[in-house]
Design a protein around this motif. Structure first.
Motif, PDB file in Angstrom:
ATOM      1  N   ASP A 115       0.857  -1.183   0.000  1.00 42.19           N
ATOM      2  CA  ASP A 115       0.000   0.000   0.000  1.00 42.19           C
ATOM      3  C   ASP A 115       0.896   1.238   0.000  1.00 42.19           C
TER       4      ASP A 115
ATOM      5  N   PRO B  14       0.246   6.536   5.929  1.00 45.08           N
ATOM      6  CA  PRO B  14      -0.071   5.654   7.063  1.00 45.08           C
ATOM      7  C   PRO B  14      -1.508   5.822   7.564  1.00 45.08           C
TER       8      PRO B  14
ATOM      9  N   PHE C  28      -3.786   3.956   5.182  1.00 47.09           N
ATOM     10  CA  PHE C  28      -3.575   2.527   5.417  1.00 47.09           C
ATOM     11  C   PHE C  28      -4.338   2.078   6.669  1.00 47.09           C
TER      12      PHE C  28
ATOM     13  N   THR D 172      -7.337  -0.981   4.086  1.00 45.01           N
ATOM     14  CA  THR D 172      -6.342  -1.507   3.154  1.00 45.01           C
ATOM     15  C   THR D 172      -6.759  -2.917   2.755  1.00 45.01           C
TER      16      THR D 172
ATOM     17  N   SER E  39       2.225  -1.374   4.745  1.00 45.06           N
ATOM     18  CA  SER E  39       2.225   0.055   4.469  1.00 45.06           C
ATOM     19  C   SER E  39       3.642   0.486   4.098  1.00 45.06           C
TER      20      SER E  39
END
Length: 128
Positions: free
Chosen positions: A34, A38, A41, A45, A51
Motif C-alpha cells: 500500500d 499511514p 492505510f 487496506t 504500508s
C-alpha cells in the motif's frame, strides 16, 4: 512495436483484483504494498498488505522486503497515482513489481473484502 507486444508488456506490469485474489488463494508468493499514507492505510487496506508510503521508499526502507516474491503496489483507485509512484520506486530498486489496476476501489467492486469490510457482503453492482 506490434500491438500484441504492447498488450503483452502491459500484462507484464499490471494486474487486476481477480488475478491477485486468485494468486493469494492458491498460495502464490506475492506481497501487497500500500503506497498511500499511514493514515489511509490505517483506515482501510487490503488484507495482508504492508504500508510503504511511496514518499518514503528508499534502500533503507526496503531493506527487509523479500526479493524473491512479486510485489503488487496499490492505492485508492484510478484517481490516485500512489500505486504508480510506488511501483516506479520499487522497480528502480530492483524489485519485481506489478501495479494493481483500480486499487482498493476496484478490489471492493469485484466483491473482495478489505480490512474495513471484512465480514460484510459487498455489492459489486455487476448484477452477478
Amino acid at each position: 512495436m506490434q500491438q500484441s507486444d504492447f498488450y503483452a508488456a502491459k500484462i507484464e506490469f499490471e494486474t487486476d483484483s481477480y488475478d491477485v485474489f486468485t494468486q493469494l488463494q492458491n498460495g502464490e508468493a506475492l506481497l501487497l504494498v500500500d503506497g498511500r499514507s499511514p493514515a489511509a492505510f490505517a483506515a482501510e487496506t487490503l488484507p495482508g498488505a504492508i504500508s510503504l508510503p511511496h514518499r518514503s521508499i528508499n534502500r533503507d526502507s526496503t531493506r527487509d522486503l523479500p526479493r524473491d516474491v512479486l510485489l503488487v503496489s496499490f492505492c485508492d483507485g484510478i484517481g490516485c497515482n500512489a500505486s504508480t509512484k510506488t511501483a516506479l520506486a520499487l522497480s528502480r530498486l530492483g524489485f519485481r513489481v506489478k501495479e494493481l489496476l483500480g486499487g482498493i476501489d476496484w478490489w471492493k467492486r469485484d466483491g473482495y473484502a478489505t480490512t474495513a469490510t471484512a465480514g460484510q457482503d459487498i455489492d459489486c453492482g455487476c448484477g452477478g
